[in-house]
Design an enzyme around this catalytic site. Structure first.
Site, PDB file in Angstrom:
ATOM      1  CB  SER A  28     -38.227  22.007  -1.373  1.00 40.99           C
ATOM      2  OG  SER A  28     -37.295  22.821  -2.027  1.00 40.99           O
ATOM      3  CD  GLN A  74     -32.404  23.126  -5.309  1.00 43.10           C
ATOM      4  OE1 GLN A  74     -32.279  22.398  -6.275  1.00 43.10           O
ATOM      5  NE2 GLN A  74     -32.462  22.650  -4.068  1.00 43.10           N
ATOM      6  CB  CYS A 111     -36.438  21.435 -12.805  1.00 48.07           C
ATOM      7  SG  CYS A 111     -37.569  22.466 -13.776  1.00 48.07           S
ATOM      8  CB  THR A 141     -40.826  19.785  -9.714  1.00 51.97           C
ATOM      9  OG1 THR A 141     -42.008  18.993  -9.512  1.00 51.97           O
ATOM     10  CG2 THR A 141     -40.357  19.611 -11.148  1.00 51.97           C
ATOM     11  CG  ASP A 178     -35.393  16.614  -6.160  1.00 52.43           C
ATOM     12  OD1 ASP A 178     -36.564  16.779  -6.541  1.00 52.43           O
ATOM     13  OD2 ASP A 178     -34.526  17.523  -6.178  1.00 52.43           O
ATOM     14  CB  VAL A 233     -27.992  11.098   7.533  1.00 57.21           C
ATOM     15  CG1 VAL A 233     -28.130   9.579   7.518  1.00 57.21           C
ATOM     16  CG2 VAL A 233     -28.951  11.715   8.542  1.00 57.21           C
ATOM     17  CB  CYS A 276     -41.750  21.420 -15.805  1.00 59.11           C
ATOM     18  SG  CYS A 276     -40.124  21.919 -16.297  1.00 59.11           S
ATOM     19  CD  GLU A 282     -29.971  20.833   5.421  1.00 60.16           C
ATOM     20  OE1 GLU A 282     -30.847  20.233   4.783  1.00 60.16           O
ATOM     21  OE2 GLU A 282     -28.852  21.094   4.942  1.00 60.16           O
ATOM     22  CB  ALA A 332     -44.633  21.522  -8.712  1.00 60.99           C
TER      23      ALA A 332
HETATM   24  C1  LIG Z   1     -32.042  25.198 -11.948  1.00 60.77           C
HETATM   25  C2  LIG Z   1     -33.218  24.544 -11.268  1.00 60.77           C
HETATM   26  C3  LIG Z   1     -34.496  24.880 -11.687  1.00 60.77           C
HETATM   27  C4  LIG Z   1     -35.611  24.298 -11.087  1.00 60.77           C
HETATM   28  N1  LIG Z   1     -36.848  24.686 -11.491  1.00 60.77           N
HETATM   29  C5  LIG Z   1     -37.940  24.211 -10.858  1.00 60.77           C
HETATM   30  C6  LIG Z   1     -39.245  24.702 -11.194  1.00 60.77           C
HETATM   31  O1  LIG Z   1     -39.406  25.568 -12.071  1.00 60.77           O
HETATM   32  N2  LIG Z   1     -40.309  24.204 -10.537  1.00 60.77           N
HETATM   33  C7  LIG Z   1     -40.163  23.270  -9.554  1.00 60.77           C
HETATM   34  O2  LIG Z   1     -41.174  22.880  -8.958  1.00 60.77           O
HETATM   35  N3  LIG Z   1     -38.953  22.752  -9.214  1.00 60.77           N
HETATM   36  C8  LIG Z   1     -37.834  23.211  -9.844  1.00 60.77           C
HETATM   37  N4  LIG Z   1     -36.575  22.750  -9.490  1.00 60.77           N
HETATM   38  C9  LIG Z   1     -36.435  21.530  -8.664  1.00 60.77           C
HETATM   39  C10 LIG Z   1     -36.558  21.744  -7.159  1.00 60.77           C
HETATM   40  O3  LIG Z   1     -35.700  22.758  -6.709  1.00 60.77           O
HETATM   41  C11 LIG Z   1     -36.275  20.429  -6.436  1.00 60.77           C
HETATM   42  O4  LIG Z   1     -37.063  19.416  -7.021  1.00 60.77           O
HETATM   43  C12 LIG Z   1     -36.608  20.533  -4.941  1.00 60.77           C
HETATM   44  O5  LIG Z   1     -35.812  21.508  -4.318  1.00 60.77           O
HETATM   45  C13 LIG Z   1     -36.456  19.179  -4.251  1.00 60.77           C
HETATM   46  O6  LIG Z   1     -36.633  19.283  -2.878  1.00 60.77           O
HETATM   47  P1  LIG Z   1     -35.876  18.262  -1.899  1.00 60.77           P
HETATM   48  O7  LIG Z   1     -36.293  18.627  -0.517  1.00 60.77           O
HETATM   49  O8  LIG Z   1     -36.057  16.879  -2.361  1.00 60.77           O
HETATM   50  O9  LIG Z   1     -34.333  18.590  -2.111  1.00 60.77           O
HETATM   51  P2  LIG Z   1     -33.545  19.941  -1.791  1.00 60.77           P
HETATM   52  O10 LIG Z   1     -34.458  21.114  -1.771  1.00 60.77           O
HETATM   53  O11 LIG Z   1     -32.392  19.953  -2.734  1.00 60.77           O
HETATM   54  O12 LIG Z   1     -33.023  19.762  -0.305  1.00 60.77           O
HETATM   55  C14 LIG Z   1     -32.227  18.688   0.131  1.00 60.77           C
HETATM   56  C15 LIG Z   1     -31.652  19.036   1.497  1.00 60.77           C
HETATM   57  O13 LIG Z   1     -31.042  17.862   2.061  1.00 60.77           O
HETATM   58  C16 LIG Z   1     -29.829  18.233   2.667  1.00 60.77           C
HETATM   59  N5  LIG Z   1     -28.951  17.060   2.710  1.00 60.77           N
HETATM   60  C17 LIG Z   1     -28.184  16.565   1.706  1.00 60.77           C
HETATM   61  N6  LIG Z   1     -27.477  15.523   2.146  1.00 60.77           N
HETATM   62  C18 LIG Z   1     -27.823  15.329   3.452  1.00 60.77           C
HETATM   63  C19 LIG Z   1     -27.397  14.407   4.451  1.00 60.77           C
HETATM   64  N7  LIG Z   1     -26.472  13.472   4.194  1.00 60.77           N
HETATM   65  N8  LIG Z   1     -27.955  14.491   5.688  1.00 60.77           N
HETATM   66  C20 LIG Z   1     -28.887  15.436   5.950  1.00 60.77           C
HETATM   67  N9  LIG Z   1     -29.296  16.353   5.044  1.00 60.77           N
HETATM   68  C21 LIG Z   1     -28.759  16.297   3.811  1.00 60.77           C
HETATM   69  C22 LIG Z   1     -29.293  19.357   1.781  1.00 60.77           C
HETATM   70  O14 LIG Z   1     -28.344  20.149   2.463  1.00 60.77           O
HETATM   71  C23 LIG Z   1     -30.564  20.114   1.428  1.00 60.77           C
HETATM   72  O15 LIG Z   1     -30.839  21.141   2.342  1.00 60.77           O
HETATM   73  C24 LIG Z   1     -35.436  23.329 -10.055  1.00 60.77           C
HETATM   74  C25 LIG Z   1     -34.144  22.991  -9.620  1.00 60.77           C
HETATM   75  C26 LIG Z   1     -33.037  23.602 -10.216  1.00 60.77           C
HETATM   76  C27 LIG Z   1     -31.650  23.258  -9.736  1.00 60.77           C
END
Ligand SMILES: Cc1cc2nc3c(=O)[nH]c(=O)nc-3n(C[C@H](O)[C@H](O)[C@H](O)COP(=O)(O)OP(=O)(O)OC[C@H]3O[C@@H](n4cnc5c(N)ncnc54)[C@H](O)[C@@H]3O)c2cc1C
Length: 408
Positions: free
Chosen positions: A18, A48, A166, A312, A303, A83, A346, A40, A314
């Site tokens: 995200s 999610q 979340c 989140t 995250d 990575v 949330c 990635e 958001a």
């Molecule tokens: C059940 C559930 C319900 C949720 N409900 C909500 C909600 O209602 N509202 C809301 O806003 N949020 C919600 N969330 C939370 C939200 O999905 C996350 O906060 C958000 O996806 C975080 O984005 P991100 O980019 O940090 O991580 P992610 O979207 O998890 O993406 C991380 C990416 O990094 C990649 N990666 C991992 N390791 C490596 C590496 N070593 N090298 C390169 N790439 C790598 C992964 O493959 C992945 O594609 C929910 C999550 C879950 C599981």
């Protein structure tokens, strides 16, 4: 590493989730000639937030996934690898295929790590014996199967220690399951328990009274300071470490007919072990600018960051605007202009058709988007979560169109 060829790139993003895709798009919206590379490993991009609804039969599983290739913006290069380590003194990252990538700017956005193995016996029984979790794409439909098929018995919902992504999701699974059983007239025959490793129902106290009304309505038994440590799926038994008021820990055994588990979570190991981490393992950023505290050319989104916001989508939606503006300022040696107020949201699905839309920033400050009392459960929130936000995600956030994302 001597003698190994170093590939030079300009702006490198770790993670195409995200945060990673949205920041690439947001940067390109500002300067379309930027040279951006996303590292990635996965060929799938996951939405999610809708898994909670999948687990309640309210959203199609297949609508929460798209090919990564379709999400990576045009003119952004994709290195399909993971990575494994960072050398920020040299501006290098190393990949799992041994390649070394050099960057001018780095944006770290690999999300967090789900530690399923931390609960003995859990992994081997996930997806069978009534043990499920909305925290995995493939398991959310099994939650719905369990909810549909359970007619009586005990349903247990667990919540691990904070921080998790979340933070409301463990109890959202409980409310939506209860709502279904209530609608079918089955709730009185189902004993519902929540086992929460923490000591409060929700971290922002203002929302607790509205949630407690639903806990009473569904007659759910709340167990605080109760941490799931072991599961025996075939025997349908779970064990909890329960901490009493004096800090003594006792193991308590519970039988179950359905067990919804949310796993313990942490920063990814490769972040924890890197020079970019703080003492708790998270990417150590300034919580206002999202710039790394030791390396000015590194920023974080999503995250993985150490900022104490709700983890989140958001939050990421607003963080990308902050990072896009601040990173471009850093590249032109001007002061960082954008400040993140800790916004996260949330949508608490308290019943089918109603949501308490919890939006808040640092220190639990309420930051409602709409001029309505945020503590009241509403149908509007349901429409937002089920229909509007998924659309906003795929069509606006991932494309650099910053609706609902302006810094407060
Ligand atoms: C059940 C559930 C319900 C949720 N409900 C909500 C909600 O209602 N509202 C809301 O806003 N949020 C919600 N969330 C939370 C939200 O999905 C996350 O906060 C958000 O996806 C975080 O984005 P991100 O980019 O940090 O991580 P992610 O979207 O998890 O993406 C991380 C990416 O990094 C990649 N990666 C991992 N390791 C490596 C590496 N070593 N090298 C390169 N790439 C790598 C992964 O493959 C992945 O594609 C929910 C999550 C879950 C599981």
């Amino acid at each position: 590493m001597k003698g190994r060829k170093v590939e030079k790139h300009d702006i490198v993003i770790v993670g195409g989730g995200s945060g990673g895709i949205a920041i690439a798009s947001s940067l390109l919206k500002r300067q379309k000639n930027l040279n951006i590379t996303i590292i990635e490993p996965s060929d799938k991009h996951l939405y999610q937030p809708a898994w909670t609804l999948v687990g309640a039969g309210e959203f199609k599983q297949e609508n929460t996934v798209r090919p990564m290739a379709d999400c990576i913006p045009e003119n952004v290069s994709w290195i399909r690898a993971a990575v494994t380590s960072f050398d920020p003194e040299k501006n290098h990252v190393t990949l799992d295929d041994g390649r070394i990538i050099e960057y001018a700017n780095l944006i770290v956005s690999p999300g967090l790590q789900l530690n399923w193995k931390a609960i003995t016996g859990l992994e081997e029984t996930l997806g069978k014996n009534g043990v499920t979790s909305n925290y995995r794409y493939d398991l959310a439909p099994y939650t719905w199967e369990m909810v549909k098929s359970l007619r009586q018995g005990r349903a247990i919902f667990t919540q691990p220690p904070m921080p998790i992504k979340c933070a409301g999701a463990p109890q959202k699974a409980m409310y939506l399951s209860c709502s279904e059983w209530e609608n079918k007239g089955l709730l009185s025959g189902i004993e519902v328990e929540m086992h929460n490793a923490g000591g409060v129902l929700f971290g922002v106290a203002d929302f607790v009274p509205a949630l407690m009304e639903y806990v009473r309505r569904y007659k759910a038994k709340l167990n605080f300071n109760s941490t799931l440590v072991r599961v025996d799926g075939p025997a349908r038994k779970a064990w909890f470490n329960v901490k009493d008021a004096d800090g003594n820990i006792n193991e308590v055994e519970k039988s179950f007919d359905m067990l919804h588990v949310v796993p313990p979570q942490s920063a990814p190991d490769f972040i924890k072990q890197s020079p970019l981490a703080n003492a708790d393992g998270w990417l150590e950023v300034n919580q206002t600018t999202l710039q790394h505290v030791r390396y000015a050319n590194i920023f974080g989104v999503g995250d993985v960051v150490s900022a104490p916001n709700a983890k989140t989508v958001a939050a990421a939606r607003q963080q990308v605007v902050i990072v896009a503006r601040n990173l471009l300022a850093q590249r032109s040696n001007t002061p960082l202009p954008a400040e993140y107020n800790g916004y996260g949201a949330c949508p608490l699905t308290v019943e089918k058709g109603k949501i308490v839309l919890a939006e808040f920033g640092y220190g639990g400050k309420l930051l409602p988007t709409f001029p309505l009392d945020p503590l009241v459960p509403r149908y509007l929130g349901w429409v937002l979560k089920k229909t509007i936000l998924p659309w906003v995600y795929w069509n606006l956030m991932l494309k650099g169109r910053e609706w609902l994302a302006k810094p407060g």
